[in-house]
Enzyme design. Structure first.
Site, PDB file in Angstrom:
ATOM      1  N   GLU A  51       0.834  -1.196   0.088  1.00 48.74           N
ATOM      2  CA  GLU A  51      -0.012  -0.011  -0.076  1.00 48.74           C
ATOM      3  C   GLU A  51       0.881   1.176   0.073  1.00 48.74           C
ATOM      4  O   GLU A  51       1.826   1.299   0.417  1.00 48.74           O
ATOM      5  CB  GLU A  51      -0.989  -0.024   1.191  1.00 48.74           C
ATOM      6  CG  GLU A  51      -1.850   1.313   1.498  1.00 48.74           C
ATOM      7  CD  GLU A  51      -2.923   1.481   0.236  1.00 48.74           C
ATOM      8  OE1 GLU A  51      -2.332   1.460  -0.576  1.00 48.74           O
ATOM      9  OE2 GLU A  51      -4.081   1.400   0.630  1.00 48.74           O
ATOM     10  N   ASP A  52       0.419   2.324  -0.259  1.00 46.42           N
ATOM     11  CA  ASP A  52       1.087   3.541  -0.537  1.00 46.42           C
ATOM     12  C   ASP A  52       1.188   4.367   1.007  1.00 46.42           C
ATOM     13  O   ASP A  52       1.989   4.552   1.484  1.00 46.42           O
ATOM     14  CB  ASP A  52       0.574   4.573  -1.640  1.00 46.42           C
ATOM     15  CG  ASP A  52      -1.022   4.753  -1.357  1.00 46.42           C
ATOM     16  OD1 ASP A  52      -1.699   4.317  -0.595  1.00 46.42           O
ATOM     17  OD2 ASP A  52      -1.314   5.743  -2.207  1.00 46.42           O
ATOM     18  N   PHE A 111      -1.214  16.187   4.258  1.00 53.53           N
ATOM     19  CA  PHE A 111      -1.612  15.521   3.078  1.00 53.53           C
ATOM     20  C   PHE A 111      -0.530  15.524   2.328  1.00 53.53           C
ATOM     21  O   PHE A 111       0.024  16.725   1.594  1.00 53.53           O
ATOM     22  CB  PHE A 111      -3.091  16.220   2.568  1.00 53.53           C
ATOM     23  CG  PHE A 111      -3.605  15.272   1.395  1.00 53.53           C
ATOM     24  CD1 PHE A 111      -4.250  14.198   1.695  1.00 53.53           C
ATOM     25  CD2 PHE A 111      -3.435  15.828   0.011  1.00 53.53           C
ATOM     26  CE1 PHE A 111      -4.699  13.721   0.684  1.00 53.53           C
ATOM     27  CE2 PHE A 111      -3.808  15.096  -0.939  1.00 53.53           C
ATOM     28  CZ  PHE A 111      -4.453  13.980  -0.602  1.00 53.53           C
ATOM     29  N   LYS A 152       0.707   7.143   8.564  1.00 51.17           N
ATOM     30  CA  LYS A 152       0.366   8.236   9.435  1.00 51.17           C
ATOM     31  C   LYS A 152      -0.341   7.759  10.735  1.00 51.17           C
ATOM     32  O   LYS A 152      -1.502   7.829  10.584  1.00 51.17           O
ATOM     33  CB  LYS A 152      -0.720   9.159   8.616  1.00 51.17           C
ATOM     34  CG  LYS A 152      -0.069  10.073   7.440  1.00 51.17           C
ATOM     35  CD  LYS A 152      -0.712  11.049   7.097  1.00 51.17           C
ATOM     36  CE  LYS A 152      -2.112  10.994   6.286  1.00 51.17           C
ATOM     37  NZ  LYS A 152      -2.569  12.088   5.460  1.00 51.17           N
ATOM     38  N   ASP A 189      -3.601   5.632   6.703  1.00 48.81           N
ATOM     39  CA  ASP A 189      -4.083   6.668   7.431  1.00 48.81           C
ATOM     40  C   ASP A 189      -4.766   6.341   8.498  1.00 48.81           C
ATOM     41  O   ASP A 189      -4.459   6.116   9.800  1.00 48.81           O
ATOM     42  CB  ASP A 189      -4.615   7.979   6.499  1.00 48.81           C
ATOM     43  CG  ASP A 189      -5.149   9.001   7.229  1.00 48.81           C
ATOM     44  OD1 ASP A 189      -4.645   9.183   8.305  1.00 48.81           O
ATOM     45  OD2 ASP A 189      -5.702   9.804   6.612  1.00 48.81           O
TER      46      ASP A 189
HETATM   47  P1  5GP Z   1      -6.916   4.967   5.214  1.00 47.79           P
HETATM   48  O1  5GP Z   1      -8.362   4.091   4.828  1.00 47.79           O
HETATM   49  O2  5GP Z   1      -5.978   4.403   6.024  1.00 47.79           O
HETATM   50  O3  5GP Z   1      -7.688   6.338   6.006  1.00 47.79           O
HETATM   51  O4  5GP Z   1      -6.517   5.634   3.751  1.00 47.79           O
HETATM   52  C1  5GP Z   1      -6.060   5.048   3.031  1.00 47.79           C
HETATM   53  C2  5GP Z   1      -5.913   5.500   1.618  1.00 47.79           C
HETATM   54  O5  5GP Z   1      -6.225   7.037   1.721  1.00 47.79           O
HETATM   55  C3  5GP Z   1      -4.708   5.408   0.752  1.00 47.79           C
HETATM   56  O6  5GP Z   1      -4.705   4.450   0.362  1.00 47.79           O
HETATM   57  C4  5GP Z   1      -4.758   6.551   0.075  1.00 47.79           C
HETATM   58  O7  5GP Z   1      -5.417   6.780  -1.189  1.00 47.79           O
HETATM   59  C5  5GP Z   1      -5.456   7.858   0.905  1.00 47.79           C
HETATM   60  N1  5GP Z   1      -4.648   8.826   1.667  1.00 47.79           N
HETATM   61  C6  5GP Z   1      -4.742   8.794   2.884  1.00 47.79           C
HETATM   62  N2  5GP Z   1      -3.636   9.962   3.381  1.00 47.79           N
HETATM   63  C7  5GP Z   1      -3.031  10.488   2.258  1.00 47.79           C
HETATM   64  C8  5GP Z   1      -2.274  11.472   1.836  1.00 47.79           C
HETATM   65  O8  5GP Z   1      -1.767  12.051   2.854  1.00 47.79           O
HETATM   66  N3  5GP Z   1      -2.200  11.809   0.456  1.00 47.79           N
HETATM   67  C9  5GP Z   1      -2.803  11.138  -0.318  1.00 47.79           C
HETATM   68  N4  5GP Z   1      -2.482  11.428  -1.681  1.00 47.79           N
HETATM   69  N5  5GP Z   1      -3.852   9.967  -0.165  1.00 47.79           N
HETATM   70  C10 5GP Z   1      -3.921   9.723   1.047  1.00 47.79           C
END
Ligand code: 5GP
Length: 184
Positions: free
Chosen positions: A104-105, A157, A136, A108
């Site tokens: 995964e990239d 972000f 994060k 969050d």
């Molecule tokens: P989560 O489900 O953990 O909240 O979010 C995961 C997804 O949210 C990541 O795969 C990504 O697509 C997006 N995301 C979360 N934080 C960031 C950020 O700082 N920048 C970007 N571009 N995408 C984010």
């Protein structure tokens, strides 16, 4: 590295350079090469953000492996997670009895990954581990276990190196904090 590019003007600053990213990916690959020695691995790329990290990482793995792709709904033109997780594209291959590494990239809230890890475990994978380029932890809303993280970053972000805002900036070689004036 050409940092005079048009896209860099939209960053408030560069957070992690391309060189730093490459260095950490090599360390992660060294660790994975040890931990999965003698095993076959199935690497699952979470589209689209992880694709740049994924292609760099798998080329450093000295293991017999297969690749597959999954797409999960993301922010869709905002900088806040909606909390709503939806499968857009499923895997082509079965994970039954396989050692699966989800790539995964960024993690969050952890909601997207908790959903994916749960699905893959229930499908009978021998093991399911998570490797993320960025973590994060301040945004976390569950107790998701992150097995491998290249960088822990503050609650900002970020874009670049595969990560987008409104589908743009994925082609930046570095990771930067997007200037809030772009999305305010
Ligand atoms: P989560 O489900 O953990 O909240 O979010 C995961 C997804 O949210 C990541 O795969 C990504 O697509 C997006 N995301 C979360 N934080 C960031 C950020 O700082 N920048 C970007 N571009 N995408 C984010």
């Amino acid at each position: 590295m050409n940092r005079g590019k048009e896209l860099y003007k939209d960053l408030s600053r560069i957070l992690i350079t391309h060189e730093e990213i490459q260095h950490e990916i090599q360390s992660l690959a060294d660790q994975l090469n040890q931990e999965y020695k003698g095993k076959e691995l199935m690497c699952v790329c979470i589209l689209r953000g992880a694709v740049v990290f994924f292609t760099d990482l798998i080329r450093l793995l000295d293991l017999p492996l297969t690749i597959d792709f999954m797409a999960i709904s993301s922010y869709g033109g905002t900088t806040k997670s909606s909390g709503e997780v939806r499968m857009q594209k499923d895997l082509e291959q079965s994970v039954m009895d396989k050692h699966v590494l989800v790539v995964e990239d960024i993690v969050d809230s952890g909601l997207t990954l908790a959903y994916i890890m749960d699905i893959l475990s229930k499908r009978g994978a021998k093991s399911v581990k998570l490797a993320t380029l960025l973590d994060k932890p301040e945004g976390r809303k569950n107790d998701l276990k992150v097995d491998y993280a290249c960088f822990t970053i503050p609650n900002e972000f970020v874009v670049g190196y595969g990560l987008d805002y409104d589908e743009k900036y994925r082609n930046l070689p570095d990771i930067g904090i997007l200037d809030p004036k772009i999305y305010m």
